[in-house]
Design an enzyme around this catalytic site. Structure first.
Site, short mmCIF file in Angstrom:
data_model
loop_
_atom_site.label_atom_id
_atom_site.label_comp_id
_atom_site.label_asym_id
_atom_site.label_seq_id
_atom_site.Cartn_x
_atom_site.Cartn_y
_atom_site.Cartn_z
N ARG A 140 -2.13 51.03 -18.60
CA ARG A 140 -2.17 52.74 -19.72
C ARG A 140 -0.73 52.06 -20.09
O ARG A 140 0.04 52.54 -18.85
CB ARG A 140 -2.24 53.46 -18.82
CG ARG A 140 -3.97 53.43 -18.13
CD ARG A 140 -4.81 54.80 -17.94
NE ARG A 140 -5.84 54.49 -16.91
CZ ARG A 140 -6.84 53.70 -16.91
NH1 ARG A 140 -7.83 54.26 -18.11
NH2 ARG A 140 -8.07 54.35 -16.30
N GLY A 179 -8.47 51.05 -17.85
CA GLY A 179 -9.39 50.66 -16.49
C GLY A 179 -9.88 49.50 -16.23
O GLY A 179 -10.92 49.13 -17.45
N ASP A 222 -17.78 52.94 -17.84
CA ASP A 222 -18.01 53.99 -17.86
C ASP A 222 -19.87 54.53 -19.21
O ASP A 222 -20.15 54.95 -19.41
CB ASP A 222 -17.14 55.24 -18.71
CG ASP A 222 -16.30 55.17 -17.76
OD1 ASP A 222 -16.06 55.85 -16.45
OD2 ASP A 222 -14.82 55.65 -18.30
N THR A 224 -15.52 48.40 -20.13
CA THR A 224 -15.63 50.10 -19.72
C THR A 224 -16.81 50.40 -19.13
O THR A 224 -17.78 50.13 -19.33
CB THR A 224 -15.20 51.00 -20.35
OG1 THR A 224 -14.80 52.27 -19.12
CG2 THR A 224 -15.86 51.46 -21.81
N ARG A 231 -15.62 59.35 -16.39
CA ARG A 231 -14.33 60.45 -16.96
C ARG A 231 -15.50 61.79 -17.83
O ARG A 231 -15.76 62.30 -16.48
CB ARG A 231 -14.44 59.00 -17.80
CG ARG A 231 -12.67 60.17 -18.21
CD ARG A 231 -12.01 59.28 -19.49
NE ARG A 231 -11.50 57.46 -18.99
CZ ARG A 231 -10.68 58.09 -18.73
NH1 ARG A 231 -9.54 58.64 -18.38
NH2 ARG A 231 -10.00 56.25 -18.18
N ASP A 242 -19.53 54.99 -22.24
CA ASP A 242 -19.46 56.06 -23.09
C ASP A 242 -18.97 55.33 -24.21
O ASP A 242 -17.68 57.09 -25.54
CB ASP A 242 -18.17 57.07 -22.93
CG ASP A 242 -16.61 56.04 -22.02
OD1 ASP A 242 -16.42 55.01 -22.26
OD2 ASP A 242 -15.92 56.85 -21.74
N ASP A 302 -12.19 53.49 -24.85
CA ASP A 302 -11.83 54.47 -26.53
C ASP A 302 -10.73 54.61 -26.90
O ASP A 302 -9.29 54.36 -28.31
CB ASP A 302 -12.27 55.16 -27.10
CG ASP A 302 -12.38 57.05 -25.62
OD1 ASP A 302 -11.61 56.20 -24.89
OD2 ASP A 302 -12.86 57.57 -25.21
#
Ligand code: F6P
Length: 319
Positions: free
Chosen positions: A72, A11, A127, A125, A171, A129, A103
C-alpha cells in the site's frame, strides 16, 4: 502497443498469480513485451521493473499470494509520486499498464490514465466490494477458507453447546459474511449493509434457546465492529456461553479455487485485449458470466450492493 507492464497492489488475493500469468502469456501470444513491476505502486516509483518471459509465470497458477508482491503506497497518492512513476514507465519504454487490485489501486490507475497513460484495472480482492463485477478474484477462495473454518468451529460449538461469533474480513463490505452465512447455515449474519439487525440477532438466539437449541453460529463482518465486543454484548444480553473467533489473514491465503483461477485467467487476458484496442481508464469485470468493461471513474464512485434477496433468504432459513 508493444510493451506493457503489470503490477499487483493493495491486499493480496488468491488468484492474483493466475491473473499475472494470463496477462504475461496473452501479451506474449500477441508478440508484445511484458514487464513485471514488483511491490505495487511503490515498486513502480522505485523502479523495480523486470521483463517477464513465458517461463516467468510457469508453475504459479495454483499458488496463493502474488509473485509480484504487493504494497500500500502513500507516495503514489501525491502528484510528485505519480510523476516519478510515469518517468519510470517512460524510461523502460512501457506504453500501457495493467493494475490488479481493489478500488484504492484503481484510483491510482485512474490518476495515470488522467495524465494520458493507458491503464486497465483487474479486480483482485477477497472483499468482493467492487461495483461493475459480480465477482472479484480471490473472493471464492476466501469464502471456501471461511466455510472450512466454520465447519470445524461448528463441531466444537455443538460439543460444548456454545454460541460462537466468527469475525470475517471484508473491510466495509458484507459479501464474505453473507455468502459464508448462507453456505454454512449460520443462525445470524451481521453485515454493514444491514446495520440494525443486532436486536433481531438477540431475539433469534433467545427464541432458539427456548426451543431447545444448544449452539449457535453468528457471522460478523469486520465492517460492523469488533467480534470480541459483540461476543461480550451477546453473552451479557443472553446469558449464553459465548466464544469469539477472529479468522484474520488466513482468509487471504491458500491455493486459489478453480473458479478463481478461471476468473483470473479470463479477466487478465481481457485486460490485455483492452490495451491492444487502445482503451484506457477501464476495469474489466464479469457480469452474468460475460466479460464486461466499465469506466474506472464509475466503478469507484459507486457502492457495490449486496444481494438483499440472499440476505432475506439467509434469515428465513435460520428461523
Ligand atoms: O482488502 C482485503 C483485506 O483483507 C480486507 O478484508 C481487510 O480489511 C484488509 O485487507 C486488511 O488489510 P491489511 O492486510 O493491510 O491489514
Amino acid at each position: 502497443m508493444k510493451k506493457i507492464g503489470v503490477l499487483t497492489s493493495g491486499g493480496d488475493a488468491p488468484g492474483m498469480n493466475a491473473a499475472i500469468r494470463a496477462v504475461v502469456r496473452k501479451a506474449i501470444y500477441h508478440s508484445m513485451d511484458v514487464y513485471g513491476i514488483k511491490y505495487g505502486y511503490q515498486g513502480l516509483i522505485d523502479g523495480h521493473i523486470e521483463e517477464m518471459e513465458i517461463g516467468s509465470v510457469g508453475d504459479i497458477i495454483q499458488r496463493g499470494g502474488t509473485q509480484l508482491y504487493s504494497a500500500r503506497c502513500n507516495e503514489f497518492k501525491t502528484d510528485a509520486g505519480q510523476e516519478k512513476a510515469l518517468a519510470q514507465l517512460k524510461k523502460h519504454g512501457i506504453e500501457g499498464l495493467i493494475v490488479i487490485g481493489g478500488d484504492g489501486s484503481f484510483r491510482g490507475a485512474q490518476k495515470l490514465a488522467d495524465k494520458g497513460f493507458p491503464c486497465i484495472g483487474v479486480p483482485g480482492t477477497i472483499d468482493n466490494d467492487i461495483a461493475g463485477t459480480d465477482f472479484t478474484i480471490g473472493f471464492d477462495t476466501a469464502l471456501n477458507t471461511i466455510i472450512d473454518a466454520i465447519d470445524k468451529i461448528r463441531d466444537t460449538a455443538t460439543s460444548h453447546e456454545r454460541t460462537y461469533v466468527i469475525e470475517v474480513m471484508g473491510r466495509n463490505a458484507g459479501d464474505l459474511a453473507l455468502w459464508a452465512g448462507l453456505a454454512d447455515g449460520a443462525e445470524s449474519i451481521l453485515i454493514p449493509e444491514a446495520p440494525d439487525e443486532f436486536d433481531n440477532v438477540l431475539e433469534r438466539l433467545k427464541r432458539g434457546h427456548a426451543r431447545g437449541k444448544k449452539h449457535s453460529i453468528i457471522i460478523l463482518a469486520e465492517g460492523v465492529g469488533s467480534g470480541i465486543e459483540y461476543g461480550q454484548r451477546i453473552e451479557e444480553a443472553t446469558n449464553l456461553e459465548t466464544r469469539v473467533t477472529v479468522l484474520g489473514h488466513i482468509q487471504r491465503g491458500g491455493s486459489p479455487t478453480a473458479a478463481d483461477r478461471v476468473l483470473a485467467s479470463r479477466l487478465g487476458a481481457k485486460a490485455v485485449d483492452l490495451l491492444r484496442n487502445g482503451q484506457s481508464g477501464k476495469m474489466v469485470g464479469i457480469q452474468n458470466n460475460q466479460l464486461v468493461e466499465h469506466n474506472i471513474t464509475d466503478v469507484v464512485a459507486e457502492r457495490n450492493e449486496i444481494n438483499h434477496d440472499m440476505y432475506k433468504l439467509a434469515n428465513e432459513l435460520s428461523i
